[in-house]
Write a protein that holds these residues in place. Structure first.
Motif, PDB file in Angstrom:
ATOM      1  N   VAL A   1      34.827  47.652  38.324  1.00 15.36           N
ATOM      2  CA  VAL A   1      33.834  47.488  37.260  1.00 15.36           C
ATOM      3  C   VAL A   1      32.462  47.503  37.916  1.00 15.36           C
ATOM      4  O   VAL A   1      32.171  46.681  38.791  1.00 15.36           O
ATOM      5  CB  VAL A   1      34.037  46.167  36.493  1.00 15.36           C
ATOM      6  CG1 VAL A   1      33.023  46.070  35.354  1.00 15.36           C
ATOM      7  CG2 VAL A   1      35.458  46.069  35.955  1.00 15.36           C
TER       8      VAL A   1
ATOM      9  N   THR B   1      41.813  40.545  46.158  1.00 13.12           N
ATOM     10  CA  THR B   1      40.872  40.564  45.031  1.00 13.12           C
ATOM     11  C   THR B   1      39.834  39.465  45.185  1.00 13.12           C
ATOM     12  O   THR B   1      38.624  39.699  45.065  1.00 13.12           O
ATOM     13  CB  THR B   1      41.631  40.382  43.700  1.00 13.12           C
ATOM     14  OG1 THR B   1      42.490  41.503  43.491  1.00 13.12           O
ATOM     15  CG2 THR B   1      40.670  40.255  42.538  1.00 13.12           C
ATOM     16  N   ALA B   2      40.308  38.239  45.464  1.00 12.41           N
ATOM     17  CA  ALA B   2      39.394  37.093  45.581  1.00 12.41           C
ATOM     18  C   ALA B   2      38.428  37.296  46.746  1.00 12.41           C
ATOM     19  O   ALA B   2      37.227  36.991  46.643  1.00 12.41           O
ATOM     20  CB  ALA B   2      40.201  35.814  45.765  1.00 12.41           C
TER      21      ALA B   2
ATOM     22  N   THR C   1      28.118  47.485  38.030  1.00 11.33           N
ATOM     23  CA  THR C   1      27.124  46.560  37.478  1.00 11.33           C
ATOM     24  C   THR C   1      26.620  46.993  36.106  1.00 11.33           C
ATOM     25  O   THR C   1      26.084  46.180  35.353  1.00 11.33           O
ATOM     26  CB  THR C   1      25.924  46.440  38.443  1.00 11.33           C
ATOM     27  OG1 THR C   1      25.472  47.748  38.787  1.00 11.33           O
ATOM     28  CG2 THR C   1      26.323  45.706  39.710  1.00 11.33           C
TER      29      THR C   1
ATOM     30  N   ASN D   1      35.737  40.067  45.858  1.00 13.93           N
ATOM     31  CA  ASN D   1      34.782  39.625  44.837  1.00 13.93           C
ATOM     32  C   ASN D   1      33.867  38.519  45.345  1.00 13.93           C
ATOM     33  O   ASN D   1      32.688  38.465  44.976  1.00 13.93           O
ATOM     34  CB  ASN D   1      35.531  39.159  43.586  1.00 13.93           C
ATOM     35  CG  ASN D   1      36.129  40.321  42.814  1.00 13.93           C
ATOM     36  OD1 ASN D   1      35.561  41.406  42.778  1.00 13.93           O
ATOM     37  ND2 ASN D   1      37.292  40.110  42.218  1.00 13.93           N
ATOM     38  N   SER D   2      34.386  37.643  46.191  1.00 12.34           N
ATOM     39  CA  SER D   2      33.556  36.530  46.659  1.00 12.34           C
ATOM     40  C   SER D   2      32.585  36.939  47.759  1.00 12.34           C
ATOM     41  O   SER D   2      31.498  36.373  47.872  1.00 12.34           O
ATOM     42  CB  SER D   2      34.442  35.380  47.156  1.00 12.34           C
ATOM     43  OG  SER D   2      35.229  35.802  48.257  1.00 12.34           O
TER      44      SER D   2
ATOM     45  N   HIS E   1      30.621  45.320  40.394  1.00 16.31           N
ATOM     46  CA  HIS E   1      30.455  43.951  39.924  1.00 16.31           C
ATOM     47  C   HIS E   1      31.749  43.160  40.104  1.00 16.31           C
ATOM     48  O   HIS E   1      31.722  41.961  40.404  1.00 16.31           O
ATOM     49  CB  HIS E   1      30.060  43.986  38.446  1.00 16.31           C
ATOM     50  CG  HIS E   1      30.014  42.631  37.801  1.00 16.31           C
ATOM     51  ND1 HIS E   1      29.089  41.678  38.144  1.00 16.31           N
ATOM     52  CD2 HIS E   1      30.801  42.075  36.838  1.00 16.31           C
ATOM     53  CE1 HIS E   1      29.302  40.582  37.422  1.00 16.31           C
ATOM     54  NE2 HIS E   1      30.337  40.800  36.627  1.00 16.31           N
ATOM     55  N   HIS E   2      32.864  43.854  39.933  1.00 15.57           N
ATOM     56  CA  HIS E   2      34.160  43.166  40.009  1.00 15.57           C
ATOM     57  C   HIS E   2      35.230  44.186  40.394  1.00 15.57           C
ATOM     58  O   HIS E   2      35.156  45.355  40.024  1.00 15.57           O
ATOM     59  CB  HIS E   2      34.505  42.547  38.637  1.00 15.57           C
ATOM     60  CG  HIS E   2      35.821  41.838  38.613  1.00 15.57           C
ATOM     61  ND1 HIS E   2      35.997  40.580  39.121  1.00 15.57           N
ATOM     62  CD2 HIS E   2      37.032  42.238  38.145  1.00 15.57           C
ATOM     63  CE1 HIS E   2      37.268  40.220  38.961  1.00 15.57           C
ATOM     64  NE2 HIS E   2      37.908  41.202  38.368  1.00 15.57           N
ATOM     65  N   ILE E   3      36.209  43.716  41.177  1.00 17.02           N
ATOM     66  CA  ILE E   3      37.327  44.574  41.548  1.00 17.02           C
ATOM     67  C   ILE E   3      38.615  43.788  41.374  1.00 17.02           C
ATOM     68  O   ILE E   3      38.626  42.551  41.530  1.00 17.02           O
ATOM     69  CB  ILE E   3      37.185  45.065  43.003  1.00 17.02           C
ATOM     70  CG1 ILE E   3      38.218  46.166  43.315  1.00 17.02           C
ATOM     71  CG2 ILE E   3      37.312  43.920  43.997  1.00 17.02           C
ATOM     72  CD1 ILE E   3      37.960  46.897  44.602  1.00 17.02           C
ATOM     73  N   GLU E   4      39.668  44.487  40.998  1.00 13.16           N
ATOM     74  CA  GLU E   4      40.956  43.803  40.812  1.00 13.16           C
ATOM     75  C   GLU E   4      42.094  44.729  41.236  1.00 13.16           C
ATOM     76  O   GLU E   4      42.040  45.944  41.013  1.00 13.16           O
ATOM     77  CB  GLU E   4      41.132  43.407  39.343  1.00 13.16           C
ATOM     78  CG  GLU E   4      42.345  42.512  39.115  1.00 13.16           C
ATOM     79  CD  GLU E   4      42.355  41.922  37.712  1.00 13.16           C
ATOM     80  OE1 GLU E   4      43.404  41.408  37.312  1.00 13.16           O
ATOM     81  OE2 GLU E   4      41.302  41.984  37.029  1.00 13.16           O
TER      82      GLU E   4
ATOM     83  N   ALA F   1      30.903  41.492  46.151  1.00 11.48           N
ATOM     84  CA  ALA F   1      30.447  41.885  44.810  1.00 11.48           C
ATOM     85  C   ALA F   1      28.927  41.981  44.792  1.00 11.48           C
ATOM     86  O   ALA F   1      28.226  41.134  45.364  1.00 11.48           O
ATOM     87  CB  ALA F   1      30.933  40.890  43.766  1.00 11.48           C
TER      88      ALA F   1
END
Length: 342
Positions: A152, A178-179, A154, A182-183, A135-138, A186
């Motif tokens: 993270v 990261t951006a 789902t 995620n864009s 769902h999200h990565i950083e 994700a």
């Protein structure tokens, strides 16, 4: 091979599976229904032995099937009819009631136990492979050439991994990666992200592409490490199998196989790539090279997608028709239980 030889081989395999004793020419004469003299039967048996389909134990005048003989029997002489789930045999009827879909891991454990208890051999089930959808990565810079990857999923699961990079990245570069991930990616599975990155690598800056590929590999590795991948039940049943009882070396090898589980995973992964029930006799699989073992396996699904494999492991002298039905029924019922109500 003529029809007479086929009939005698089929009879010999069936008698040996049922009785566990080498089969002599007199027994074959009675059981086959063929009006042949003992001398003629002995001649046919000698031909089958020359073909590598049967063997003569040193301590007996009778013959037993070889792995090759079992294979020919299973492929061309045995009939295992598919069973409608509404007409499950009485001794397997309890399977449906025991597979309660309250928790996937519980269903997997129950399935392994039932395969073991109904076969009297070993039941194995691979746990469902997680889809690996994030769902999200950083990315966070920890220090020179060290990056913290936060994934993270789902379902809210969080995985943290430290990534060692070939060069140092600034936090600004990590923010860009990261951006971008995620864009653009994700909500996709890790395998799909990996494939798209491979296709789109030319449009990304080289160092960002390398960082993103490393992150995806890290995510896949994290998922692979989660939980017990193979559930094994009933190993001790093999202690009571006549074929193994006095061969401590064979038993030791098999118990090592169940403890390590790596080879089992490779075998069951291979099985999941085929439709329906697969049978490995003796060392055929090339993965579990034990002539004393046979494996009957089938993949199971969740909502139409294959997520794992289950099966029965036992001696080459097993009732293959019954094992095929047992494994097929269990695979379909596990699929139904994990897929939930329609």
């Amino acid at each position: 091979m003529d029809e007479r030889a086929r009939t005698l081989l089929k009879t010999l395999v069936e008698r040996y599976i049922a009785d566990g004793q080498p089969v002599g020419s007199r027994t074959l004469s009675r059981a086959s229904g063929l009006e042949l003299s003992p001398a003629t039967i002995r001649n046919v048996m000698a031909d089958l032995e020359d073909l590598g389909l049967i063997a003569s134990p040193h301590t007996s005048a009778g013959r037993v099937p070889t792995a090759r003989g079992y294979r020919l029997f299973v492929d061309t002489m045995m009939t295992a009819r598919p069973i409608d789930l509404e007409h499950v045999p009485a001794d397997m009827a309890g399977v449906r009631q025991q597979l309660q879909p309250d928790q996937p891991q519980r269903v997997i454990a129950q399935a392994a136990q039932m395969l073991s208890s109904l076969s009297n051999f070993v039941g194995v089930v691979t746990a469902p492979r997680r889809a690996g959808v994030f769902h999200h990565i950083e990315f966070m810079r920890l220090g020179e050439k060290r990056v913290l990857v936060i994934l993270v999923s789902t379902d809210g699961d969080v995985q943290n991994r430290v990534l060692f990079t070939p060069r140092d990245y600034s936090q600004a570069e990590l923010g860009e990666a990261t951006a971008m991930l995620n864009s653009h990616y994700a909500g996709l599975g890790m395998d799909e992200v990996r494939e798209r990155l491979r296709r789109e690598v030319d449009s990304l800056r080289g160092e960002i592409a390398l960082l993103m590929k490393a992150a995806v590999q890290t995510g896949q590795d994290a998922l692979a490490e989660e939980g017990e991948q193979v559930v094994v039940s009933g190993e001790r049943n093999l202690l009571g199998v006549q074929d193994f009882g006095n061969d401590l070396g064979a038993l030791r090898k098999m118990f090592n196989l169940f403890e390590q589980k790596t080879e089992l995973m490779r075998l069951l992964e291979n099985s999941s790539r085929a439709e329906g029930v697969r049978i490995y006799i003796g060392g055929e699989s090339g993965v579990v090279p034990y002539e004393e073992l046979s494996i009957v396996s089938a993949p199971y699904e969740v909502d139409g997608r294959i997520v794992g494999t289950l099966g029965v492991i036992g001696p080459t002298r097993m009732a293959y028709d019954r094992m095929i039905q047992l494994v097929d029924i269990t695979a379909r019922l596990v699929s139904n239980a994990l897929s939930g109500p329609k």
